[in-house]
Design an enzyme around this catalytic site. Structure first.
Site: not given
Ligand SMILES: *Cc1c(COP(=O)(O)O)cnc(C)c1O
Length: 404
Positions: A145, A230, A259
């Site tokens: 993802f 990531d 985030k």
């Protein structure tokens, strides 16, 4: 919820009436929060065991972050990168130091950091590695993802995320996650990067076999390929270390961050890498109107300072052991498997018992908010300010949900 004095049912209806249905939220309507606790429009309190998918690592409204945001709101909020502002240099320097890299490129959302990583890797491939024009490929993992843009969903293996959004961007090779031989075999002379999550968050906190990440590091070095980690969800304290890569002593060529970098206040993302990589970008070749804006930099600099103390990484590691012990006690009692790294856990519920969605609905009714990732898998990711007692409370509620 037949009590017509409750505001929640109407608020849920209104929210669904006026939006595209690209999410299926739990039917709770939050109006305020502090630390690890949320309060809904009817005054009910919930323990937050999602933390905005790790965007709220420091909890809701951390005083130091809120103070930085307030102070910056009163001075300067946006200049665009056409001019330099006085919050920019400190943010970039402190984040670069946290990452152990030369340079930082700030963006806004995680997907933009991923897109930036892809663009930089391709340009590096053509200009530094010498890949023939238009031939660059990037190796990625099944179950990944990395966000929602058309290019990123082009190499998703989740049909919901990908189907009917083509034509797809070429230049990606998908290999099984955690399989070093498959990854090595997929690398050819035109491979410019390997792009991986060091732990797959959305997939259900899937931790690769020990030795996988060091193996990826080694093959990337040997084959002159950039290792892009990531760490948008796994990074910044979540796993009990600054980066999930730290657990295996691995240093990627590029960190993708997002985030938690925005402190739960504003979207802030960044790419951190050395000058031989990020230096390929020249003026006009990449950018963002909001990337690196003064408000974002002021908040994110405080985030970096919180992390520089090591306190949150320590809390995550220590409290994560308590969470692990509690959850492992439920294996065989409704849980099939648990995967825990710091304050981050993937739980596979016995599918014969209930779906992940149903478990989350029942947990919500008991004052604990979590979210299923898919099927019968739930991810737990409480804010790192959570206490031992609050962890025990959540584990107890989960035990009762699983006991029916
Ligand atoms: C959330 C996430 C992204 C995308 O971030 P957005 O801010 O939602 O665009 C990318 N990679 C990983 C690993 C993520 O968890």
């Amino acid at each position: 919820m037949v009590d017509d004095k409750l505001r929640t049912p109407g608020a849920v209806r209104d929210a669904e009436r006026w939006t595209a249905h690209n999410y299926h939220p739990l039917p709770v309507v939050i109006s305020s929060a502090e630390g690890a606790w949320l309060t809904d429009v009817d005054g009910r309190r919930y323990l937050d065991f999602l933390a905005g998918y790790s965007a709220l690592n420091f909890g809701h409204r951390h005083p130091q972050l809120i103070a930085a945001a307030h102070a910056q709101l009163d001075r300067l909020t946006l200049t665009s990168r056409a001019f330099i502002h006085d919050q920019f240099a400190d943010f970039c320097r402190e984040l670069a130091e946290l990452c152990g890299k030369d340079l930082v490129l700030p963006m806004n959302t995680g997907a933009e950091a991923v897109e930036t990583g892809i663009k930089v890797a391709r340009k590096w491939g053509y200009q530094v590695k010498g890949v023939p024009a238009g031939q660059a490929n990037i190796v990625v993992a099944e179950g990944n993802f990395h966000g929602r843009t058309t290019t990123i969903v082009s190499f998703s293996t989740d049909e919901d995320a990908r189907a009917d959004f083509g034509p797809y961007t070429p230049g990606f090779t998908v290999v099984p996650y955690g399989d070093l031989a498959a990854l090595t075999a997929a690398i050819d002379e035109n491979t410019v990067a390997v792009l991986l999550e060091p732990i797959q968050g959305e997939q259900g906190v899937v931790v690769p076999p020990e030795g996988y990440l060091p193996g990826v590091r080694q093959v990337c070095t040997e084959r002159d390929v950039l290792f892009i980690a990531d760490e948008i969800q796994s990074g910044l304290g979540r796993t009990g270390a600054t980066f999930a890569c730290d657990h295996e002593g691995v240093v990627p060529d590029m960190y993708l961050l997002g985030k938690a970098l925005g402190g739960g206040i504003v979207p802030v993302s960044a790419v951190a890498a050395n000058a031989d990589v990020l230096g390929v970008l020249k003026p006009g070749q990449h950018g963002s109107t909001f990337g690196g804006n003064p408000l974002a930099c002021a908040v994110a600099t405080e985030v970096v300072r919180l992390l520089a103390t090591g306190e949150f990484q320590r809390r995550s590691a220590e409290l994560g052991e308590r969470l692990r012990a509690g959850l492992e006690g439920l294996v065989g009692k409704g849980l099939v498997e648990v995967r825990v790294r710091g304050l981050w856990a993937g739980l596979d519920i016995d599918p014969a018992l209930m779906s992940g969605r149903e478990a989350c609905e029942r947990l919500a009714a008991r004052g604990v908010l979590a979210k299923d990732t898919h099927g019968s898998t739930i991810r737990l990711a409480p804010p790192l300010v959570i206490t031992e007692e609050e962890i025990d409370l959540a584990v107890t509620q989960l035990a009762e949900v699983l006991a029916g």
